[in-house]
Design an enzyme around this catalytic site. Structure first.
Site, PDB file in Angstrom:
ATOM      1  N   ARG A   1       5.667   9.025   8.962  1.00 17.78           N
ATOM      2  CA  ARG A   1       5.502  10.239   8.101  1.00 17.78           C
ATOM      3  C   ARG A   1       4.030  10.359   8.092  1.00 17.78           C
ATOM      4  NH1 ARG A   1       8.720   9.634   3.077  1.00 17.78           N
ATOM      5  NH2 ARG A   1      10.571  10.481   4.248  1.00 17.78           N
TER       6      ARG A   1
ATOM      7  N   CYS B   1      12.673   7.571  -0.417  1.00 17.06           N
ATOM      8  CA  CYS B   1      11.548   7.263  -0.994  1.00 17.06           C
ATOM      9  C   CYS B   1      11.894   7.226  -2.339  1.00 17.06           C
ATOM     10  CB  CYS B   1      10.452   8.468  -0.860  1.00 17.06           C
ATOM     11  SG  CYS B   1       8.974   8.181  -1.520  1.00 17.06           S
TER      12      CYS B   1
ATOM     13  N   ILE C   1       0.847  -1.113   0.089  1.00 17.55           N
ATOM     14  CA  ILE C   1      -0.029   0.148   0.214  1.00 17.55           C
ATOM     15  C   ILE C   1       0.824   1.091   0.107  1.00 17.55           C
ATOM     16  CG2 ILE C   1      -1.832   1.439   1.336  1.00 17.55           C
ATOM     17  CD1 ILE C   1      -2.688  -1.465   2.274  1.00 17.55           C
ATOM     18  N   GLU C   2       0.703   1.968  -0.854  1.00 21.51           N
ATOM     19  CA  GLU C   2       1.405   3.263  -1.050  1.00 21.51           C
ATOM     20  C   GLU C   2       1.098   4.282   0.077  1.00 21.51           C
ATOM     21  OE1 GLU C   2       2.791   6.849  -1.235  1.00 21.51           O
ATOM     22  OE2 GLU C   2       0.401   6.787  -2.150  1.00 21.51           O
ATOM     23  N   SER C   3       2.205   4.911   0.686  1.00 17.92           N
ATOM     24  CA  SER C   3       2.100   5.461   2.087  1.00 17.92           C
ATOM     25  C   SER C   3       1.217   6.677   1.888  1.00 17.92           C
ATOM     26  CB  SER C   3       3.302   5.396   3.061  1.00 17.92           C
ATOM     27  OG  SER C   3       4.048   6.497   2.136  1.00 17.92           O
TER      28      SER C   3
ATOM     29  N   GLU D   1       9.362  -1.483   2.437  1.00 19.01           N
ATOM     30  CA  GLU D   1       9.076  -3.137   2.214  1.00 19.01           C
ATOM     31  C   GLU D   1      10.258  -3.652   1.279  1.00 19.01           C
ATOM     32  OE1 GLU D   1       5.074  -0.894   2.603  1.00 19.01           O
ATOM     33  OE2 GLU D   1       6.984  -0.459   1.517  1.00 19.01           O
TER      34      GLU D   1
ATOM     35  N   ASP E   1      14.216   8.241   4.429  1.00 21.68           N
ATOM     36  CA  ASP E   1      13.579   7.491   5.250  1.00 21.68           C
ATOM     37  C   ASP E   1      14.394   6.874   6.274  1.00 21.68           C
ATOM     38  OD1 ASP E   1      10.978   7.585   3.776  1.00 21.68           O
ATOM     39  OD2 ASP E   1      11.652   5.954   2.484  1.00 21.68           O
TER      40      ASP E   1
END
EC number: 1.7.1.13
Length: 285
Positions: A261, A193, A91-93, A233, A200
C-alpha cells in the site's frame, strides 16, 4: 470466546498519527514526517514483557523510492528495510510513505549517502537497529516472485460463518500422540488497519515442531483475523503467542507477507529458532 480489552482505545501514542487524516505531500526531504508507534501497546496486551520469546525483523520493501543525483537527474530504486524486532517502536506505514516521497526532489551525491540518511532517520524513529539495501534498476531483472514454502491449507472444505477474532479456535487443536516438524501456509490472512479499518491482505507461513496441529482449526483461527483491527506486525506477534500458548510448539516461525500500500509492503518475521532468508515477493505483492 476469549474477550480481550482493546489496548488501543485510549492510547495517546496513536492520537498524533497522520494515518487516516488528510495530509500534504512534501517533495523536499523531511525526516520529521516519520512517526513511530510503541511496540509495547500490543505486547503488553498479549503478555509480552521482559525477555521476548522470539527474534526476527519487520522486512519492508519500498517500490517507489526516487531522488535526484548531484546533477539533478531523477533516480529510482527498490529499497529493502530490515527493522529489528527489538526496536522500541514500529514505523507507521503512512508516515513512512510520506517520508520516502520527500526524497523525490532532493539531491544526493551518491547512493551511499542516500542509504546512510535512510538508516539514520529510520533508526532514530524506531529507536532500534535497521539495515537498508538499495536495489538499483540494473538488478531489477533478478528480482523473483515466489510462493511461501510448505503445504497450503486453504483447500480445506470448511464452512465458515463467524469472522470475529477468536484464539479459542486453537483450543484442543493438537494431537499430543504425534510430534511433527512441518511447514504450513495460507493466503487467506486478512486483517484491517488499526486506525482506518482499510483491509490488509496477506499470506502467512507457519513452520513449527511439536504436537501436530489440526489444520482445520488452524485455518479457522487465521480466518478469524478477517475483521480484526491491528497493525501487520502486531498480528504476527499475536499469532506467534497464540500458537505457543495453545499448540505448545517447541520450535516456531511465523512469517507473513502483506500486499503493498502506498508503494510499501510489510513482511513481519518472528521465530525462536531460525533467521529470515532472502526476501522475495509473492505474486500478490
Amino acid at each position: 470466546m476469549t474477550q480481550n480489552h482493546d489496548p488501543y482505545s485510549d492510547a495517546q501514542a496513536l492520537v498524533g498519527l497522520t494515518l487516516g487524516k488528510a495530509t500534504d505531500y512534501q517533495a523536499e526531504y523531511d525526516a520529521s514526517l516519520l512517526q513511530g508507534v510503541p511496540r509495547s501497546l500490543n505486547r503488553n496486551a498479549i503478555a509480552l514483557t521482559g525477555t521476548l520469546p522470539f527474534h526476527g525483523a519487520d522486512i519492508w520493501t519500498g517500490y517507489e523510492l526516487s531522488w535526484l543525483n548531484a546533477k539533478g537527474k531523477p533516480m529510482v530504486a527498490i529499497a529493502e528495510f530490515h527493522l529489528s524486532y527489538e526496536s522500541l517502536n514500529l514505523i507507521e506505514s503512512k508516515s513512512f510513505k510520506l517520508y520516502l516521497n520527500s526524497f523525490n526532489q532532493t539531491k544526493f551525491d551518491s547512493i551511499d549517502s542516500l542509504q546512510k540518511t535512510l538508516v539514520a532517520d529510520l533508526s532514530q524513529c524506531a529507536q532500534g537497529d535497521i539495515s537498508v539495501k538499495i536495489i538499483e534498476p540494473k538488478s531489477f531483472g533478478i528480482q523473483r516472485i515466489i510462493e511461501l514454502p510448505g503445504t497450503c491449507i486453504d483447500d480445506l472444505d470448511i464452512e465458515v460463518s463467524d469472522y470475529s477474532f477468536n484464539p479459542d479456535y486453537l483450543e484442543n487443536s493438537t494431537d499430543d500422540k504425534q510430534t511433527v516438524a512441518e511447514t504450513l501456509n495460507s493466503n487467506l490472512l486478512k486483517s484491517n488497519c488499526l486506525i482506518t479499518s482499510q483491509p490488509d491482505w496477506g499470506s502467512v507461513m507457519i513452520r513449527y515442531q511439536g504436537p501436530k496441529i489440526d489444520r482445520e482449526k488452524l485455518l479457522r483461527y487465521l480466518i478469524s483475523f478477517r475483521q480484526h483491527n491491528e497493525f501487520h506486525e502486531q498480528c504476527v506477534e499475536r499469532i506467534f503467542v497464540d500458537l505457543k500458548r495453545f499448540c505448545h510448539c517447541t520450535k516456531l516461525t511465523v512469517y507473513a507477507r502483506y500486499t503493498r500500500r502506498g508503494g510499501l509492503d510489510i513482511n513481519p518475521y518472528r521465530s525462536d529458532f531460525e533467521q529470515p532468508g532472502e526476501s522475495h515477493r509473492l505474486a500478490r505483492q
